[in-house]
Design an enzyme around this catalytic site. Structure first.
Site, short mmCIF file in Angstrom:
data_model
loop_
_atom_site.label_atom_id
_atom_site.label_comp_id
_atom_site.label_asym_id
_atom_site.label_seq_id
_atom_site.Cartn_x
_atom_site.Cartn_y
_atom_site.Cartn_z
N ALA A 193 0.77 7.04 0.62
CA ALA A 193 1.41 7.66 0.01
C ALA A 193 0.43 9.06 -0.33
O ALA A 193 0.83 10.13 -0.53
CB ALA A 193 2.58 7.67 -0.96
N ILE A 198 -10.41 6.15 6.81
CA ILE A 198 -10.85 4.30 6.18
C ILE A 198 -9.56 3.72 5.83
O ILE A 198 -9.31 2.83 5.54
CB ILE A 198 -11.77 4.32 5.66
CG1 ILE A 198 -12.49 4.63 4.40
CG2 ILE A 198 -13.15 3.64 5.63
CD1 ILE A 198 -12.94 4.16 3.18
N ASP A 213 -0.16 -2.63 -12.48
CA ASP A 213 0.79 -2.72 -11.00
C ASP A 213 -0.22 -3.87 -9.92
O ASP A 213 -1.55 -2.82 -9.14
CB ASP A 213 0.51 -1.35 -10.80
CG ASP A 213 0.75 -1.41 -9.16
OD1 ASP A 213 1.64 -2.24 -8.91
OD2 ASP A 213 0.77 0.09 -8.40
#
EC number: 2.7.11.24
Length: 370
Positions: free
Chosen positions: A42, A38, A158
């Site tokens: 990286a 799915i 992040d």
């Protein structure tokens, strides 16, 4: 689809089945039945799967050759340490880490998460309409999850639409904690790369050393603006361009707005930019609720000392139909994420092994019985 294959060299390991997905070999515990791949990034490949024992759908992430890149290995270790402690309905749950056969030489790591349907990035770029109720509910859940993290002294560092998973019920969960750190940490982590550029707070772009939870609030503001406008608010091409885009919208800063900048060169750069009155957020998002615009303005304040906190954002009138302070308990204890950046790959591998043991009491019992 997942295709069952013979083990490499015909030599399978007990308790493991072998599958091929997107030309990648998965060696997974027999209790999991993969369905289909799915996602790819990286880090590796994610597939949906069913746990035969519980009949629950899960997501299995294979991180391939995790020790080849020291930074990736440390990121993975931090995420494992952190997710073991986190329990919140707006934070992704790590349900299992598969035990490798060989303790001292394993190269791949298989993480098992609860399964979600999509992420906010996919929703924003889709043609699906987003009502005020959708935007309000997504923002509410993001703030709830972030309040929990900040109560544990954790900065996510992040936050972006791709790191916010969503299911068909519009439930939202924060994921990807590889860059997370404790707010109490000082030193080198404060200056390393953090946050995808478009969602990066001014204090990070200006290389300020002493930042805190307000960097996550800025990212939330950028995400909320993207929900309202269906495109990034500050799509900078590099660091200085990013700052220009921010100033073009917010307007030229007053002297008092620049007091937090401890880098003289950075302060000179901001002062050198041509005067601009800024662009009213209400004109950028004409269909947004007035209270949504008011909250967005408070999250996108250039000076982090004046920016709204997560708790204040949840208490803002825009959130009042959804927010119940008594239903938002803090994390139980602050979490220690400090890891010596210079430890060897073998030590990182051993620490990962010990993280895996928390999910496998049967292995601990077998080791104790020897």
């Amino acid at each position: 689809m997942a295709i069952m294959v013979d083990p490499p060299n015909g030599m399978g390991n007990q308790g493991k089945y072998y599958y091929s997905m997107w030309q990648t070999l998965f060696e997974i515990d027999t209790k999991y039945v993969p369905i289909k791949p799915i996602g790819r990034g990286a880090y590796g490949i994610v597939c949906s799967s069913i746990n035969r024992e519980t009949n629950e759908k899960v997501a299995i992430k294979k991180i391939h050759n995790v020790f080849d890149n020291r930074v990736d290995a440390l990121r993975t270790l931090r995420e494992l340490k952190l997710l073991r402690h986190l329990r919140h309905e707006n934070v992704i749950a790590l349900k299992d880490i598969m035990m490798p056969v060989h303790r001292r030489s394993f190269k791949d790591v298989y993480l098992v998460y609860e399964l979600m349907d999509t992420d906010l990035h996919q929703i924003i770029k889709s043609p699906q309409g987003l009502s005020n109720d959708h935007c309000q509910y997504f923002l509410f859940q993001l703030l709830r999850g972030l309040k929990y993290l900040h109560s544990a002294e954790i900065l996510h560092r992040d936050l972006k639409p791709g790191n916010l998973l969503v299911n068909a019920n519009c439930d939202l969960k924060i994921c990807d904690f590889g860059l997370a750190r404790t707010n109490s940490s000082k030193g080198q982590f404060m200056t390393e790369y953090v946050v995808t550029r478009w969602y990066r707070a001014p204090e990070l772009l200006l290389c300020c050393d002493n930042y805190g939870t307000s960097i996550d609030v800025w990212s939330v503001g950028c995400i909320f603006a993207e929900l309202l406008g269906r495109k990034p608010i500050f799509p900078g091409t590099e660091c200085l361009n990013q700052l220009k885009l921010i100033v073009n919208v917010l307007g030229t800063m007053s002297e008092s707005d620049l007091e937090f900048i401890d880098n003289p060169k950075a302060r000179r750069y901001i002062k050198s930019l041509p005067y601009t009155p800024g662009v009213p957020l209400a004109s950028m998002y004409p269909h947004a609720h007035p209270l949504a615009i008011d909250l967005l303005q408070k999250m996108l304040i250039f000076d982090p000392t004046k920016r709204i906190s997560v708790t204040e954002a949840l208490e803002h009138p825009y959130m009042s139909p959804l927010y119940d302070p008594s239903a938002n308990p803090p994390a139980q204890v602050p979490i220690d994420l400090d890891i010596d950046e210079n430890i060897s790959a073998d030590m990182i591998r051993e620490m990962m092994w010990h993280e895996m043991l928390h999910y496998h009491p049967e292995v601990v019992a077998a080791m104790s019985a020897r």
